[in-house]
Scaffold this active site. Structure first.
Site, PDB file in Angstrom:
ATOM      1  N   GLU A 184       0.762  -1.232  -0.184  1.00  0.00           N
ATOM      2  CA  GLU A 184       0.022   0.117   0.006  1.00  0.00           C
ATOM      3  C   GLU A 184       0.885   1.338  -0.031  1.00  0.00           C
ATOM      4  OE1 GLU A 184      -2.814   0.038   3.131  1.00  0.00           O
ATOM      5  OE2 GLU A 184      -3.787  -1.840   2.551  1.00  0.00           O
ATOM      6  N   HIS A 192      -8.162   1.026   1.494  1.00  0.00           N
ATOM      7  CA  HIS A 192      -8.230   1.189   3.078  1.00  0.00           C
ATOM      8  C   HIS A 192      -8.861   2.017   3.817  1.00  0.00           C
ATOM      9  CE1 HIS A 192      -5.005  -0.454   5.986  1.00  0.00           C
ATOM     10  NE2 HIS A 192      -6.072  -0.331   6.692  1.00  0.00           N
TER      11      HIS A 192
END
Length: 525
Positions: free
Chosen positions: A260, A278
């Protein structure tokens, strides 16, 4: 006044709470690792979200740091072993965003069931493809829950409200808790074979990494739909892509990824795949909640010693801390005493709590004993890293409790096992606040433990007290307190003297030369 750095963007209420609690706070965000290293040494606390990476390198420069607080659940960005080794408490806020994350998982489950993102894109493109988007109902479907902790329990509750059947796999799930949640406890293989939908709610550990591996994905029911709002790395993303392409997996929705920010995942563009960046904790309510909680927890620790939601230290509420403080002082002194008096390797240390002490939280007491004990070997030990250091040294730690009262209303006994056998020291609290030793290696002796002391084991014989008093007087050593105990008349006796300064090697040699002296040592508390 303790000083805290907030290094990631956080709700303003966090800084307000720190200041209200008497903690100085700086809000400095967006620093590079090198910039953070340059300033971290001046802070007692570090409040973070997910952006700041608390590495060993950062911790090595954090010479005053006592606590790291993560506003959220995941602590993948904190090197917990390095923090523990340096005595830094690591806290998270596991409940502040639980509802938000659980609701996001339910939202993604609906999105998969009714193909909402694809239907939205098609409709806004001017198409009207009613026959293309044939979804499924959630009612009567089986939801497989991997992880039945706080968030998993909320998901189970919401799923049961949707009339789904819930089966759960969690090694820590008891039968009683399963009944409370209204779920059926299952093995992982049973869950994989039965579930129409699978949602993950477990931390990322070596045991859970790729828990949905290619092998396990092959065990799932054809057409299964999978949701992950927990941590990236729980699913083998390449295997998931292959399952979606083959049609074995009917759909997948990920809020978290192995890497990420996920800007080039091979899963992007795959039919029946839904993704969000997220967002599990991204609601206004959740961000306020976790900011408030991390500030309250860190302030409690820095101002009163309260420990809540720590990942490397026993919990100790702000209400417990004042009650436990005198016991922890006694425990640390007993640990220091037995550490100084015991020679040779120690393979087991036992802490026995009796009477009122038996009702207390044992973990802080054990940590305090180990801190005192290990401080005789290293000056880098504290309540956080003491259990870790004990394990590294191969010391087995035992906790024993006895509710009944003996001669004293409360007692702590610390015993060590060496090649020469078991030896123990025992202490109590007078007036519920003043620590005092009451037994030393089986000999009754009442003494305060403070400052510098001289410990002597000698043969009980007339004239000894006069001789040692004369020796100390001639050496210019002032005696503060004098405590004497013996097994029996004419047997072995123990003498504990408090003196105004450290006992010199020359003085120890003179004491050892006195007739009848078996052992003489200088002690420090």
């Amino acid at each position: 006044m303790p000083k805290v750095l907030i290094s990631d963007k956080m709700d303003p209420r966090a800084a307000e709470i720190f200041r209200e609690r008497g903690v100085e706070v700086d809000e400095i965000t967006g620093k590079t690792p090198d910039e953070l290293k340059a300033i971290i040494g001046q802070y007692d606390g570090l409040a973070i979200r997910s952006s700041t990476k608390v590495t060993k390198d950062i911790l090595d420069h954090a010479t005053n740091l006592k606590v790291v607080g993560r506003a959220g659940i995941g602590v993948d960005n904190v090197d917990i072993p390095a923090a523990s080794a340096q005595g830094v408490v690591v806290m998270n806020t596991p409940f502040g965003n639980s509802i938000t994350t659980a609701e996001h998982a339910i939202a993604l489950m609906f999105a998969l069931a009714r193909q909402l993102p694809e239907a939205d894109a098609s409709t806004q493109a001017g198409k009207w493809e009613k026959n293309r988007f044939m979804g499924v109902e959630l009612t009567a479907k089986t939801l497989g829950l991997i992880g039945a902790g706080n968030i998993g329990g909320i998901v189970a509750d919401r799923a049961r409200g949707l009339k789904m059947k819930v089966v759960a796999y969690d090694p820590f799930l008891t039968e009683e808790r399963a009944v409370e949640l209204g779920v059926e406890k299952a093995t992982l293989d049973e869950l994989l074979a039965r579930a129409d939908f699978i949602t993950l709610h477990t931390p990322l550990t070596e045991q859970t990494r790729n828990i949905l591996s290619a092998e396990n994905l092959a065990k799932t029911k054809k057409g299964v739909r999978i949701i992950n709002c927990a941590r990236g790395g729980l699913i083998d993303e390449a295997a998931l892509k292959a399952g979606l392409d083959s049609g074995h997996i009917g759909g997948a929705a990920l809020d978290v990824f192995v890497e990420e920010p996920a800007k080039a995942s091979p899963l992007f563009g795959t039919p029946n795949f839904v993704s969000t960046p997220h967002l599990g904790a991204s609601t206004t309510e959740a961000q306020v909640n976790v900011a408030i909680q991390v500030a309250e927890q860190m302030a409690d620790y820095l101002m009163s010693g309260g420990v809540t939601n720590a990942l490397n230290m026993p919990s100790l509420s702000a209400e417990e801390a004042p009650k436990l403080k005198p016991y922890m002082g006694l425990a640390e002194k007993l640990g220091a005493l037995v550490g100084q008096l015991t020679t040779g390797a120690i393979d087991r240390l036992s802490i026995h709590r009796e009477g009122a002490a038996a009702e207390l939280n044992p973990k802080p007491i054990t940590s305090a004993v180990l801190t005192g004990f290990l401080r005789t070997q290293t000056d880098t030990v504290n309540m956080v890293n003491a259990p870790l250091l004990a394990r590294e040294r191969g010391v087995e730690v035992r906790e024993v409790r006895t509710e009944r009262e003996g001669d004293y209303h409360t007692l702590l006994r610390v015993s060590v096992r060496t090649a020469d056998g078991e030896r123990s020291v025992t202490g109590t609290l007078f007036g519920d606040a003043n620590p005092r030793i009451v037994e030393l290696f089986g000999i009754k002796v009442e003494a305060d433990l403070a400052g510098h002391m001289l410990y002597v084991v000698n043969e009980d014989a007339p004239g000894f007290i006069g001789r040692i008093g004369t020796l100390l007087g001639e050496a210019g050593v002032n005696i503060g307190t004098f405590h004497l105990g013996r097994r029996q008349a004419g047997g072995e006796a123990v003498l504990l003297l408090s003196v105004d300064g450290a006992v010199s090697p020359d003085l120890l040699a003179q004491v050892k030369a006195l007739p009848g002296v078996k052992t003489a040592m200088g002690l420090s508390f």
